[in-house]
Write a protein that holds these residues in place. Structure first.
Motif, short mmCIF file in Angstrom:
data_model
loop_
_atom_site.label_atom_id
_atom_site.label_comp_id
_atom_site.label_asym_id
_atom_site.label_seq_id
_atom_site.Cartn_x
_atom_site.Cartn_y
_atom_site.Cartn_z
N ASN A 19 -17.01 -29.32 16.97
CA ASN A 19 -17.34 -28.33 17.99
C ASN A 19 -16.67 -27.04 17.53
O ASN A 19 -15.45 -26.92 17.60
N ASN A 20 -17.47 -26.08 17.04
CA ASN A 20 -16.88 -24.88 16.46
C ASN A 20 -16.67 -23.76 17.47
O ASN A 20 -16.39 -22.61 17.09
N SER A 29 -21.15 -23.93 19.09
CA SER A 29 -22.18 -24.94 18.85
C SER A 29 -21.50 -26.19 18.30
O SER A 29 -20.28 -26.29 18.28
N VAL A 30 -22.31 -27.13 17.86
CA VAL A 30 -21.82 -28.32 17.18
C VAL A 30 -22.35 -28.26 15.76
O VAL A 30 -23.54 -28.05 15.53
N GLN A 31 -21.45 -28.40 14.78
CA GLN A 31 -21.83 -28.21 13.38
C GLN A 31 -21.38 -29.40 12.54
O GLN A 31 -20.31 -29.96 12.74
N GLN A 83 -25.24 -26.92 6.00
CA GLN A 83 -24.77 -27.47 7.27
C GLN A 83 -25.93 -27.64 8.22
O GLN A 83 -27.03 -27.13 7.99
N HIS A 90 -26.65 -27.60 12.68
CA HIS A 90 -26.10 -27.31 13.99
C HIS A 90 -27.21 -27.42 15.03
O HIS A 90 -28.38 -27.56 14.67
#
Length: 276
Positions: A61-62, A65-67, A89, A91
Motif C-alpha cells: 500500500n504505497n 494505491s496498491v502496487q 509494476q 497497480h
C-alpha cells in the motif's frame, strides 16, 4: 509523506499546477466509444514472456494505491508494439464498496476496478528514462466486473484486508497469468496513445485496454475500501476522471479474426506449464 503522494491526494483538477503535463492534449484515461473505434489489422495477439512464471512479489500500500513490483524478465511484444517491453509494476484503481471505480470507460460505463500492468522499453534502465519517450511505456489495462457467484479468484489481494497503515506490505507467490482473464481473450483490445493517470501525467504511454473483464465478488471488491490513504482517509474513488481525446483515434484489434494457430499456441503454453 512523499511529494508524489501529496500531489495524488490533491483534486485531479489541480494537478496541472504541479505538473504541466497534466494539462496536456494526450492525457489518460479516456472514454472508449465502440462505434467510433477503427479496426486495425496490425493489432495482432501479444507474445507474453514469463506471464506463466511464478515469482515472489512485494505487495505494498504505497499511500495512494496498491502496487506490486514485477521482475524484469517478464516481457511483452507483438500487438503492434514498436519493440519488446519489460515489466515494471502493477497497480489498481477502484471506487467505493464495489461501486464504479475504473479509470477508462467503455461507452460511458465505468467498471468497479481496473488493474494496470506497466512495462517499459527493454533498453531503458529506469522509469525516468522511459518517460522521455512518447512510447516509452506500454500499459495493459484490465477491468474487474462483479460476479455474484465468484468468490475464489484473486485471493492474493484479500490479504489487503490486513492493511490499515500505508507502510503495510506482504510477500506473494503468484504469476501474472493468475490475475488476468483467460488467455484466449487477450486478442480483443483497444489501443490509443496517452499518458500516466497520476502526476507527472507524462505523455509516454502506449495504452492497451482489454474488452473482457475479470470476475470478482462484490465482497472482494468492497474489501479495498478498507485500505487507507497516506493521510488516514479511506482509500476510495482512487481514479482519475476521463480526459478529452482531442482528436486522437482509438483502434480495435479485430480479435474475432485471430487465427486458430494463435489459439493453439496459447493453449499449448498453458498445458505445458500445468504439467511442469
Amino acid at each position: 509523506m512523499s511529494t508524489l503522494i501529496q500531489i495524488c491526494l490533491e483534486s485531479p483538477a489541480r494537478w496541472g499546477k504541479v505538473s504541466e503535463h497534466c494539462d496536456g492534449r494526450t492525457q489518460s484515461p479516456v472514454n472508449i466509444v465502440r462505434k467510433r473505434v477503427l479496426p486495425d489489422g496490425r493489432l495482432t495477439p501479444f507474445q507474453l514472456s514469463d506471464y506463466l512464471h511464478r515469482f515472489r512479489g512485494h505487495l505494498v500500500n504505497n499511500g495512494h494505491s496498491v502496487q506490486l513490483d514485477l521482475p524484469s524478465h517478464i516481457k511483452i511484444s507483438g500487438g503492434n508494439l514498436p519493440v519488446t517491453y519489460k515489466a515494471l509494476q502493477l497497480h489498481l484503481h477502484w471506487g467505493k464498496h464495489g461501486g464504479p471505480g475504473s479509470e477508462h470507460l467503455i461507452d460511458g460505463e465505468q467498471f468497479p476496478m481496473e488493474i494496470h500492468i506497466v512495462h517499459l522499453k527493454e533498453k531503458y534502465h529506469s522509469l525516468s528514462e522511459a518517460l522521455k519517450d512518447r512510447a516509452g511505456l506500454a500499459v495493459l489495462g484490465f477491468f474487474f466486473q462483479v460476479n455474484t457467484f465468484f468468490n475464489i479468484l484473486n485471493d492474493y489481494f484479500l490479504v489487503l484486508l490486513m492493511f490499515d497503515k500505508t507502510d503495510n506490505s506482504t510477500m506473494l507467490d503468484l504469476s501474472l497469468a493468475e490475475l488476468i482473464p483467460d488467455f484466449k481473450s487477450l486478442n480483443e483490445y483497444f489501443r490509443y496513445d496517452g499518458s500516466l493517470t497520476t502526476p507527472s501525467c507524462a505523455e509516454a504511454v502506449v495504452w492497451t485496454v482489454f474488452e473482457h473483464t475479470i470476475p470478482l465478488s462484490r465482497n472482494q471488491l468492497s474489501a479495498f475500501s478498507k485500505l487507507k490513504f497516506s493521510d488516514g482517509q479511506p482509500m476510495i474513488n482512487s481514479y482519475r476522471p476521463v480526459q478529452p481525446l482531442n482528436g486522437r483515434q482509438v483502434y480495435y484489434s479485430r480479435g474475432h479474426l485471430a487465427t486458430t494457430s494463435n489459439m493453439l499456441i496459447l493453449l499449448a503454453a498453458l498445458v505445458t506449464y500445468s504439467t511442469l
